[in-house]
Each structure stands twice: as C-alpha cells, then as structure tokens.
Design an enzyme around this catalytic site. Structure first.
Site, PDB file in Angstrom:
ATOM      1  N   ASP A   4     -10.217  -4.754  -4.772  1.00  0.00           N
ATOM      2  CA  ASP A   4      -9.486  -3.924  -3.816  1.00  0.00           C
ATOM      3  C   ASP A   4     -10.184  -2.567  -3.743  1.00  0.00           C
ATOM      4  O   ASP A   4     -10.128  -1.792  -4.702  1.00  0.00           O
ATOM      5  CB  ASP A   4      -8.033  -3.773  -4.273  1.00  0.00           C
ATOM      6  CG  ASP A   4      -7.164  -3.010  -3.282  1.00  0.00           C
ATOM      7  OD1 ASP A   4      -7.714  -2.270  -2.452  1.00  0.00           O
ATOM      8  OD2 ASP A   4      -5.932  -3.158  -3.359  1.00  0.00           O
ATOM      9  N   SER A  59       0.835  -1.211   0.000  1.00  0.00           N
ATOM     10  CA  SER A  59       0.000   0.000   0.000  1.00  0.00           C
ATOM     11  C   SER A  59       0.865   1.255   0.000  1.00  0.00           C
ATOM     12  O   SER A  59       1.742   1.409  -0.843  1.00  0.00           O
ATOM     13  CB  SER A  59      -0.952  -0.060   1.196  1.00  0.00           C
ATOM     14  OG  SER A  59      -2.006   0.855   1.056  1.00  0.00           O
ATOM     15  N   HIS A  64      -7.639  -5.643  -0.113  1.00  0.00           N
ATOM     16  CA  HIS A  64      -6.446  -4.798  -0.145  1.00  0.00           C
ATOM     17  C   HIS A  64      -5.244  -5.437   0.559  1.00  0.00           C
ATOM     18  O   HIS A  64      -4.163  -4.863   0.554  1.00  0.00           O
ATOM     19  CB  HIS A  64      -6.782  -3.445   0.502  1.00  0.00           C
ATOM     20  CG  HIS A  64      -5.719  -2.405   0.356  1.00  0.00           C
ATOM     21  ND1 HIS A  64      -5.184  -2.048  -0.870  1.00  0.00           N
ATOM     22  CD2 HIS A  64      -5.077  -1.633   1.283  1.00  0.00           C
ATOM     23  CE1 HIS A  64      -4.260  -1.113  -0.692  1.00  0.00           C
ATOM     24  NE2 HIS A  64      -4.175  -0.854   0.608  1.00  0.00           N
TER      25      HIS A  64
END
Length: 268
Positions: A222, A98, A250
């Site tokens: 996601d 991320s 995610h």
C-alpha cells in the site's frame, strides 16, 4: 431523510428496510460510493445499508464545499454525525476506507452512540513521517510538496500516475483506470485542497480517546499506508484486531472484494 442532507452528501439507503441492523459504508479520497458496489452486495439481505459521498468528492453537492470550512478532518466528522443523527442510527456497523477511517474515529470520539463495531481499511492517523516520535507515516514533506506541485501544473497527468500506483494490481489495469475516472472528476483546485488536509492531518492524539471495537484491514504494498502505520494503530487503539488480507494496493475492497467481505463478516 432530510432532502438538504441527502443532496449535500449524495446519501442513499439500500438493502433490507425491515431489519434493525444498519451498516454504513464510507469511501476514501478520490473515489465515490460506487467503490462499494461489490462489497455491499454481500450485506444487502441482512442489513440496511447507508452510503454517501464526502463533500468535495463523488456526487456530493459541489456548492457545499468550502476550503475554509473543510480545512480539517473535523468538519467531515461533523458531517458524518449529522448523517447518523438524521437517520437515527444506533449501534450501526461502520466500514470506512482510508481517510474516512480517521473521520469515523473523530466522529466516534465526539459522539460514541451511533456505531458499535468499526472496520478501518487502509487507515492512517498521520501520513507524514515524524522523526521526533520515531513514527513512519510513509511520506516526507518534500515528497508531498512535489506531489502538490504536479497536481497544480498538470492535474490529469498526476491523476493517471497516482491512480495506477495507489491501486496497484498492474495485471488488472482497468482497476486503476476506474479510480482515475473518479479522481479526474474532482475539480483540480478542490482535489489539491482536500489532499493537503488529508496528507498533512495528524490525529494520533485522539486515538487515546477512541474506544470502539475495531477491525483494521491492511493490504500488501500500500503506497499510501505502509505496514508500520497498521502496526502503530494496532498498538494504539485499545480494542482492535489487525487482519492482513491477500490483496495489493490501497483499495483492497475494489481489487479483492471477496477478501474484504470475508474479513468483515468474520468480525461482525
């Protein structure tokens, strides 16, 4: 290792101390380095492994956080470079999830010597849509403002809802509950400030300067990073491979660790 830096970023060095190969794991917002507990086991015999928490989350030193200092992703990139320098990293493999993906990208542009190959999981250079550039980031400003408002008025209710949506995998609710625990451990005002920095970041221009061999790992459904973002990175990072894994949400390194392990191993 510098004791001050170790405390600041809650750094641990694990795995095989006798190898020259190093792999660094960097987690995303709302999680801590325990997010890598399953994945790291697959590399513990062949690599020295470095894990840490970004300031403002996990078990990083809470006194190190300042909303003024950490008002952009560049401050986190500088922290990563400090860790790399302190541990004398050279040509290490970087695995980032991320927001840590773009932190790694910024750090690699500033000083490219520390990392050879890089893995980005669920990465995004900009979360906001940009109609002027025909760019789909997945979020509108009103949607973000609504999220900030919910975080401000009832943080723990927001944690409960966001954690389950971001994790996905409704058949395994314990995964979302685990994310909720690490997210709820962050002080609400810090979480709000860090969220704004992340969700309103835009590092697209820096992609032109980024040269590392990169694996992009993208999961299905996601909510934070739509497929259009993965396609954008695939087009705008000069030397990369995009790999879709059989995972949802995610956090594929948590929900489908074997998929992520296989992808990383085939790349490195």
């Amino acid at each position: 290792m510098s004791p001050t830096l170790k405390k600041k970023n809650n750094i641990t060095v694990e795995g095989n101390p006798d190898t020259s190969r190093t792999i660094v794991f960097s987690n995303g917002f709302g999680t801590d380095k325990s997010a890598w507990d399953v994945v790291k086991q697959a590399f513990s015999q062949d690599y020295r492994m470095v894990l840490y928490d970004n300031v403002g989350g996990g078990n990083a030193d809470p006194n190190a956080y300042s909303p003024i200092k950490y008002s952009s992703l560049n401050a986190y990139a500088d922290d990563l470079l400090d860790i790399a320098a302190d541990l004398d990293l050279e040509n290490a493999v970087m695995v980032a999830h991320s927001v840590s993906s773009m932190i790694t990208m910024l750090a690699s542009v500033k000083d490219p010597k520390y990392f050879s190959k890089v893995v980005f999981i669920g990465a995004s250079p900009r979360y906001l849509n940009d109609e002027s550039a025909n760019y789909t980031g997945g979020f509108t400003q009103p949607a973000l403002d609504s999220m900030y408002n919910t975080m401000t008025t009832n943080y723990y209710a927001w944690v409960s809802g966001f954690s389950s949506m971001a994790m996905g995998n409704p058949d395994n609710p314990e995964l979302g509950e685990s994310f909720a625990r690490t997210l709820a451990a962050i002080r609400p005002d810090v979480a709000l400030a860090v969220s704004k920095v992340i969700f309103e970041s835009d590092v697209r221009k820096e992609l032109d300067n980024y040269r590392k061999e990169t694996l992009l790992i993208q999961a299905q459904n996601d909510i934070a990073v739509p497929d259009a973002v993965a396609q954008y990175l695939n087009k705008n990072i000069s030397n990369n491979k995009l790999r879709y894994v059989d995972a949802e949400g995610h956090f594929p390194h948590i929900s489908a660790p074997q998929e992520v392990i296989a992808a990383i191993k085939s790349f490195i």
